[in-house]
Design an enzyme around this catalytic site. Structure first.
Site, short mmCIF file in Angstrom:
data_model
loop_
_atom_site.label_atom_id
_atom_site.label_comp_id
_atom_site.label_asym_id
_atom_site.label_seq_id
_atom_site.Cartn_x
_atom_site.Cartn_y
_atom_site.Cartn_z
N LYS A 1 -52.79 33.09 65.91
CA LYS A 1 -52.03 32.01 66.25
C LYS A 1 -51.45 31.00 65.16
O LYS A 1 -50.40 30.41 65.16
CB LYS A 1 -52.79 30.97 67.41
CG LYS A 1 -53.88 30.18 66.60
CD LYS A 1 -55.05 30.19 67.48
CE LYS A 1 -55.98 31.27 67.42
NZ LYS A 1 -57.34 31.42 67.49
N LYS B 1 -51.63 26.67 69.49
CA LYS B 1 -51.47 27.39 70.73
C LYS B 1 -50.30 26.76 71.51
O LYS B 1 -49.31 26.94 71.98
CB LYS B 1 -52.66 27.70 71.44
CG LYS B 1 -53.47 28.64 70.88
CD LYS B 1 -55.12 28.50 71.72
CE LYS B 1 -55.92 29.54 71.28
NZ LYS B 1 -57.20 29.27 71.58
N1 HSE Z 1 -61.77 29.70 68.71
C1 HSE Z 1 -60.95 30.08 70.00
C2 HSE Z 1 -61.45 29.24 71.34
C3 HSE Z 1 -60.77 31.44 70.64
O1 HSE Z 1 -62.69 28.65 71.33
O2 HSE Z 1 -60.95 29.18 72.36
C4 HSE Z 1 -59.63 32.05 69.61
O3 HSE Z 1 -58.38 31.29 69.84
#
Ligand code: HSE
Length: 434
Positions: A106, A206
């Site tokens: 991402k 994201k």
């Molecule tokens: N670290 C992210 C989360 C997952 O806790 O959703 C990977 O994007």
């Protein structure tokens, strides 16, 4: 006719390992159902011993990207290394060499998709990134294929599993942030350095990708308001519950008359809201389209097989479509100059104050809100909750206030004025979506 596709996987960690397993275990299934015969032709790893123990045949192991792209049987390169430095170089090398790329990264897509896409277009390769956002939840394909008939007006999501796990546990167990984070680290839900997740960077990357696709315009991450969960207390979650609210780290994107509004922050939502029941490490995205109305997607946003599911769906898409699809917007480093971004957004607010227990205090406080043109929904002197600092609160009482919708600048101004009154202190300020 059966199509033969060779795949290279860069990195054999949680996502790369899951991808390797899924591609090999479902090889016959993809052949039978989609007429594609996918073979893992190369796996780039640092530790070959570990890869051999994982079951990867010796002849496909590579130790540098040049070896991978030199393999004429490789059509698609899957990048699951993460981070931006090596990953960017590897992806660019693959694209320059005419290989389609599928990535779960991402941060790379958020920061550099304009550069990567430029090269992909030049060489006619695909660049797919379903796994970069919300793991196994097919949100990117939904935006591109499912709701493209709509003007997407709003998107609200729980798009980070680590923080959702922490906030859910704090709410269920009445625990505080620090102890819950430790427990999440012990159980493997949070990383040893949790900054990316708990400070909201992961959700920010994201949201930049998703809102760019949803609103068909580049939404650079620098335009997104961000606040993490590190200052959230169990006390405020408990007061919020009393008011019928659930606390979530929300990623919010709106595209309205005033422009594009994008933010990531802890948010109280009514306990009856569909996102309120999304607990533990689950993710969900709630969309509003002008034709379809409300749509909600729910599922696992992380983990080996859920993320591999998204990676492999991109591999299958690339294998079964001869036309390459690029961004649905002008993909440049910066936002299109004609697009307005809302910086002084509007929200309702929850405030917790600790104030002197004296006559006239409430009048002074409501005077500040009235001067700042902020209308109040609720003002209540509440009883102290477990965990409140008794010494600090000596002679003081907790006061919980909920406002009507107002501007962020006005509430910040009101907080400064309230603190200047010297009759107490604003201990918490949390945005509320109603
Ligand atoms: N670290 C992210 C989360 C997952 O806790 O959703 C990977 O994007």
């Amino acid at each position: 006719m059966i199509k033969k596709i060779g795949v290279a996987i860069l990195g054999l960690g949680v996502v790369g390992g899951g991808t390797y397993k899924l591609l090999t275990e479902h090889k016959e299934y993809y052949l039978k159902t989609q007429n594609v015969d996918i073979t893992v032709e190369a796996v780039l790893v640092r530790n070959k011993e570990k890869a051999l123990a994982f079951g990867v045949p010796k002849n496909v192991l590579c130790s540098n990207i040049a070896e991978v792209v030199a393999n004429p049987n490789v059509d698609i390169v899957v990048e699951t290394i993460g981070g931006c430095e090596a990953a960017k170089e590897y992806v660019l090398t693959a694209l320059r060499d005419g290989k389609t790329v599928v990535t779960a990264n991402k941060e790379l897509i958020c920061k550099y998709s304009h550069e990567l896409e430029r090269v992909a277009k030049r060489t006619g390769c695909g660049l797919y990134f379903e796994a970069s956002c919300v793991g196994g939840v097919p949100i990117i394909r939904t935006l591109l294929d499912g709701v493209q008939a709509n003007k997407v007006q709003e998107m609200m999501g729980i798009i980070n599993g680590t923080t959702n796990y922490i906030l859910s546990k704090m709410s269920q167990e009445g625990a505080d942030y620090g102890e819950t984070l430790k427990e999440a680290q012990r159980l493997g839900y949070a990383e040893a350095d949790p900054t990316n997740d708990v400070e909201g960077f992961d959700a920010l990357y994201k949201l930049s990708i998703l809102s760019s696709l949803a609103f068909h315009t580049k939404v650079p991450y620098t335009k997104i308001f961000r606040e993490g969960i590190t200052k959230v207390t169990g006390i405020d979650i408990a007061y919020g519950k009393d008011l019928g609210y659930t606390l979530k780290l929300l990623a919010i994107g709106k595209n309205g008359e005033d422009g594009v509004e994008v933010r990531v922050h802890p948010t109280f939502i009514p306990e009856t809201h569909p996102l309120a029941s999304v607990s533990d490490s689950f993710n969900a995205v709630y969309l509003k389209g002008d034709a379809v109305g409300d749509v909600m997607l729910y599922g696992r946003g992380a983990g080996s097989f859920p993320t591999a599911s998204a990676v492999v769906s991109d591999v299958l898409y690339a294998s079964t479509h001869s036309e390459v699809r690029y961004s649905t917007f002008k993909n440049t480093a910066n936002a299109d100059g004609s697009v307005k971004f809302v910086s002084d957004f509007e929200s309702a607010y929850y405030l917790r104050l600790s104030v002197d227990d004296e006559a006239g205090v409430l009048a002074k406080i409501s005077g500040v809100f009235s001067k700042c043109n902020i209308s109040l929904v609720e003002v209540s002197q509440v009883s102290k909750k477990k965990g409140q600092n008794e010494a600090e609160e000596m002679g003081r009482v907790p006061l919980v206030i909920v406002t009507h919708t107002t501007k962020e600048s006005l509430i910040k101004n009101a907080v400064a004025k309230l603190n200047a009154l010297k009759i107490g202190e604003v201990k918490a300020l949390i945005r509320v979506e109603r």
